[in-house]
Design a protein around this motif. Structure first.
Motif, PDB file in Angstrom:
ATOM      1  N   PHE A  22     118.832 -43.693   6.067  1.00  8.57           N
ATOM      2  CA  PHE A  22     117.726 -44.167   6.875  1.00  8.57           C
ATOM      3  C   PHE A  22     118.109 -45.238   7.892  1.00  8.57           C
ATOM      4  CE2 PHE A  22     116.025 -42.924   2.683  1.00  8.57           C
ATOM      5  CZ  PHE A  22     115.394 -41.760   3.084  1.00  8.57           C
ATOM      6  N   GLY A  23     119.005 -46.137   7.543  1.00  8.32           N
ATOM      7  CA  GLY A  23     119.396 -47.181   8.475  1.00  8.32           C
ATOM      8  C   GLY A  23     120.662 -46.807   9.222  1.00  8.32           C
ATOM      9  N   MET A  24     121.426 -47.813   9.627  1.00  7.13           N
ATOM     10  CA  MET A  24     122.692 -47.573  10.303  1.00  7.13           C
ATOM     11  C   MET A  24     123.788 -47.344   9.269  1.00  7.13           C
ATOM     12  SD  MET A  24     122.229 -47.519  13.525  1.00  7.13           S
ATOM     13  CE  MET A  24     123.804 -47.869  14.307  1.00  7.13           C
ATOM     14  N   PRO A  25     124.757 -46.482   9.555  1.00  5.02           N
ATOM     15  CA  PRO A  25     125.794 -46.157   8.566  1.00  5.02           C
ATOM     16  C   PRO A  25     126.766 -47.309   8.342  1.00  5.02           C
ATOM     17  CG  PRO A  25     126.234 -45.066  10.655  1.00  5.02           C
ATOM     18  CD  PRO A  25     124.892 -45.689  10.789  1.00  5.02           C
ATOM     19  N   ALA A  26     127.202 -47.445   7.106  1.00  5.87           N
ATOM     20  CA  ALA A  26     128.142 -48.499   6.738  1.00  5.87           C
ATOM     21  C   ALA A  26     129.578 -48.051   6.988  1.00  5.87           C
ATOM     22  CB  ALA A  26     127.962 -48.859   5.266  1.00  5.87           C
ATOM     23  N   ARG A  27     130.417 -49.014   7.311  1.00  9.46           N
ATOM     24  CA  ARG A  27     131.857 -48.767   7.406  1.00  9.46           C
ATOM     25  C   ARG A  27     132.450 -48.873   6.010  1.00  9.46           C
ATOM     26  NH1 ARG A  27     135.065 -49.168  11.922  1.00  9.46           N
ATOM     27  NH2 ARG A  27     133.404 -50.227  13.073  1.00  9.46           N
ATOM     28  N   HIS A  28     133.407 -48.008   5.696  1.00  9.69           N
ATOM     29  CA  HIS A  28     134.014 -48.057   4.370  1.00  9.69           C
ATOM     30  C   HIS A  28     134.642 -49.431   4.126  1.00  9.69           C
ATOM     31  CE1 HIS A  28     136.721 -47.123   0.994  1.00  9.69           C
ATOM     32  NE2 HIS A  28     135.873 -46.150   0.730  1.00  9.69           N
ATOM     33  N   SER A  29     134.468 -49.932   2.916  1.00  6.67           N
ATOM     34  CA  SER A  29     134.881 -51.301   2.607  1.00  6.67           C
ATOM     35  C   SER A  29     136.379 -51.540   2.753  1.00  6.67           C
ATOM     36  CB  SER A  29     134.430 -51.665   1.186  1.00  6.67           C
ATOM     37  OG  SER A  29     134.955 -50.733   0.241  1.00  6.67           O
ATOM     38  N   TRP A  30     137.197 -50.472   2.622  1.00  5.11           N
ATOM     39  CA  TRP A  30     138.644 -50.637   2.721  1.00  5.11           C
ATOM     40  C   TRP A  30     139.162 -50.485   4.159  1.00  5.11           C
ATOM     41  CZ3 TRP A  30     142.550 -52.175  -0.379  1.00  5.11           C
ATOM     42  CH2 TRP A  30     142.300 -52.293  -1.735  1.00  5.11           C
ATOM     43  N   GLU A  31     138.334 -50.022   5.067  1.00  2.70           N
ATOM     44  CA  GLU A  31     138.856 -49.648   6.382  1.00  2.70           C
ATOM     45  C   GLU A  31     139.453 -50.834   7.151  1.00  2.70           C
ATOM     46  OE1 GLU A  31     137.260 -48.049  10.703  1.00  2.70           O
ATOM     47  OE2 GLU A  31     136.168 -47.435   8.903  1.00  2.70           O
ATOM     48  N   ILE A  32     138.713 -51.915   7.286  1.00  3.71           N
ATOM     49  CA  ILE A  32     139.201 -53.045   8.080  1.00  3.71           C
ATOM     50  C   ILE A  32     140.413 -53.721   7.438  1.00  3.71           C
ATOM     51  CG2 ILE A  32     138.597 -55.281   9.074  1.00  3.71           C
ATOM     52  CD1 ILE A  32     137.410 -52.819  10.497  1.00  3.71           C
ATOM     53  N   PRO A  33     140.416 -53.998   6.125  1.00  3.49           N
ATOM     54  CA  PRO A  33     141.636 -54.585   5.531  1.00  3.49           C
ATOM     55  C   PRO A  33     142.873 -53.715   5.742  1.00  3.49           C
ATOM     56  CG  PRO A  33     139.793 -54.797   4.017  1.00  3.49           C
ATOM     57  CD  PRO A  33     139.319 -53.932   5.133  1.00  3.49           C
ATOM     58  N   LEU A  34     142.735 -52.395   5.564  1.00  8.44           N
ATOM     59  CA  LEU A  34     143.885 -51.510   5.772  1.00  8.44           C
ATOM     60  C   LEU A  34     144.285 -51.466   7.242  1.00  8.44           C
ATOM     61  CD1 LEU A  34     142.948 -48.538   3.403  1.00  8.44           C
ATOM     62  CD2 LEU A  34     144.857 -50.137   3.114  1.00  8.44           C
ATOM     63  N   LEU A  35     143.306 -51.491   8.138  1.00  2.00           N
ATOM     64  CA  LEU A  35     143.606 -51.483   9.570  1.00  2.00           C
ATOM     65  C   LEU A  35     144.392 -52.727   9.961  1.00  2.00           C
ATOM     66  CD1 LEU A  35     143.243 -50.289  12.422  1.00  2.00           C
ATOM     67  CD2 LEU A  35     141.087 -51.553  12.567  1.00  2.00           C
ATOM     68  N   VAL A  36     143.974 -53.884   9.467  1.00  8.94           N
ATOM     69  CA  VAL A  36     144.692 -55.136   9.776  1.00  8.94           C
ATOM     70  C   VAL A  36     146.128 -55.048   9.286  1.00  8.94           C
ATOM     71  CG1 VAL A  36     144.816 -57.595   9.249  1.00  8.94           C
ATOM     72  CG2 VAL A  36     142.609 -56.555   9.804  1.00  8.94           C
ATOM     73  N   LEU A  37     146.325 -54.548   8.092  1.00  5.59           N
ATOM     74  CA  LEU A  37     147.675 -54.446   7.531  1.00  5.59           C
ATOM     75  C   LEU A  37     148.541 -53.497   8.355  1.00  5.59           C
ATOM     76  CD1 LEU A  37     149.515 -55.342   5.255  1.00  5.59           C
ATOM     77  CD2 LEU A  37     148.602 -53.493   3.841  1.00  5.59           C
ATOM     78  N   VAL A  38     147.996 -52.347   8.747  1.00  2.00           N
ATOM     79  CA  VAL A  38     148.754 -51.381   9.532  1.00  2.00           C
ATOM     80  C   VAL A  38     149.064 -51.935  10.921  1.00  2.00           C
ATOM     81  CG1 VAL A  38     148.613 -49.134  10.685  1.00  2.00           C
ATOM     82  CG2 VAL A  38     147.962 -49.343   8.284  1.00  2.00           C
ATOM     83  N   VAL A  39     148.108 -52.598  11.550  1.00  5.68           N
ATOM     84  CA  VAL A  39     148.335 -53.178  12.879  1.00  5.68           C
ATOM     85  C   VAL A  39     149.413 -54.259  12.810  1.00  5.68           C
ATOM     86  CG1 VAL A  39     147.305 -54.574  14.715  1.00  5.68           C
ATOM     87  CG2 VAL A  39     146.068 -52.603  13.803  1.00  5.68           C
TER      88      VAL A  39
END
Length: 315
Positions: A22-39
């Protein structure tokens, strides 16, 4: 209901992010931490490559292909994105009110659902029996590509809800920023980072699934059935029966298959789409639990983001 089963006319942008439809979709909780590590890994590797290249050239030696590949990554990513976009522009059938109008409307509806200012271009390409779709971009343009096998003769969708989920998933990649140049450049080392790189991609797929679910949650089961058995036999797939196996299938090889996969394995993916009280499992298989909806929060729980509530009826 608006055409194609779009959500009720309540502005979802004014509602909190969550895992409900019903609302706006959530980003997966692991996505940003893993993205920071990969970057961070990519940035360190890029700086080391620059230093090594300077040393190699100073010694008069010939740099290796892998070294040049990393040093010229910004140009290679830009060229690859440009060539991909050009390929769709000259070979793909561009969706419009007169070409694949049903898919065209679904893309526009999904973009509006996620509050996007610009509707991405959408193309249909020859599938040759493959069931697939993807999203990408170049410059300021973003686009979605859908394989022709997701449509029937005449351009109609065999399973409109399933196609709306899939298109919502792909438009969700764009809305979540997965197709930006800088993000793809920062993820350049993903193919060379086993488990870490694939885990980041899986978390992005879960995020896109959350978008697809918010766009057309009634199409989740049919979409997964199509990925499992194809568009002609998806009705033979028992969604709950297959999702239940996520907790039942055990073993180290099962773990490795998921860990090395760019997409969540289908049984885990179905479990995540069925249990909207928590984010999809990334590393450990789901554990048997009480039926969804048995807790004090109903089918949506307080995991990470605030769950969004069903919109009030419109008089």
């Amino acid at each position: 209901m608006t055409p194609y089963g779009a959500p009720p006319p309540v502005p979802p942008q004014s509602m909190p992010r969550g895992l409900s439809p019903f609302g706006m979709p959530a980003r997966h909780s692991w996505e940003i931490p893993l993205l920071v590590l990969v970057v961070v890994c990519t940035t360190v590797a890029y700086l080391i490559a620059l230093v090594v290249l300077i040393v190699v050239l100073a010694d008069g030696a010939v740099p290796s292909d892998y070294l040049l590949l990393l040093v010229f990554a910004p140009i290679l990513v830009w060229l690859g994105r440009g060539l991909n976009y050009a390929t769709q522009r000259v070979n793909g059938v561009k969706m419009s009110p007169t070409q694949f109008p049903e898919g065209y409307q679904m893309v526009a509806d999904a973009a509006a659902r996620f509050g996007m200012a610009t509707v991405p271009d959408a193309y249909v390409v020859l599938g040759n029996g493959q069931i697939n779709a993807f999203a990408s971009g170049h410059g300021f343009r973003r686009f979605v590509v859908v394989y022709s096998d997701l449509f029937e003769i005449g351009g109609k969708a065999r399973e409109p809800d399933a196609l709306a989920f899939i298109i919502g998933h792909e438009v969700g990649h764009i809305a979540a920023g997965h197709t930006s140049y800088w993000r793809q450049l920062g993820m350049f080392l993903v193919p060379f980072l086993p488990i870490l790189g694939s885990s980041l991609i899986r978390s992005q797929e879960y995020t896109a699934d959350n978008h697809g679910y918010c766009n057309r949650h009634t199409g989740a089961a049919a979409a997964m059935g199509t990925l499992a058995a194809g568009k002609y036999m998806n009705t033979l797939v028992g969604f709950d029966e297959m999702a239940d196996r996520a907790a039942a299938e055990k073993g180290g090889f099962v773990w490795f298959v998921n860990a090395l996969s760019s997409h969540p394995v289908l049984t885990w993916r179905m479990w995540a789409l069925r249990d909207r009280s928590r984010h999809g499992r990334l590393f450990l298989r789901p554990s048997p639990q009480p039926p969804v909806g048995a807790g004090p929060y109903g089918p949506y729980g307080p995991y990470g983001e605030v769950p969004s509530l069903p919109p009030k009826p419109v008089p």
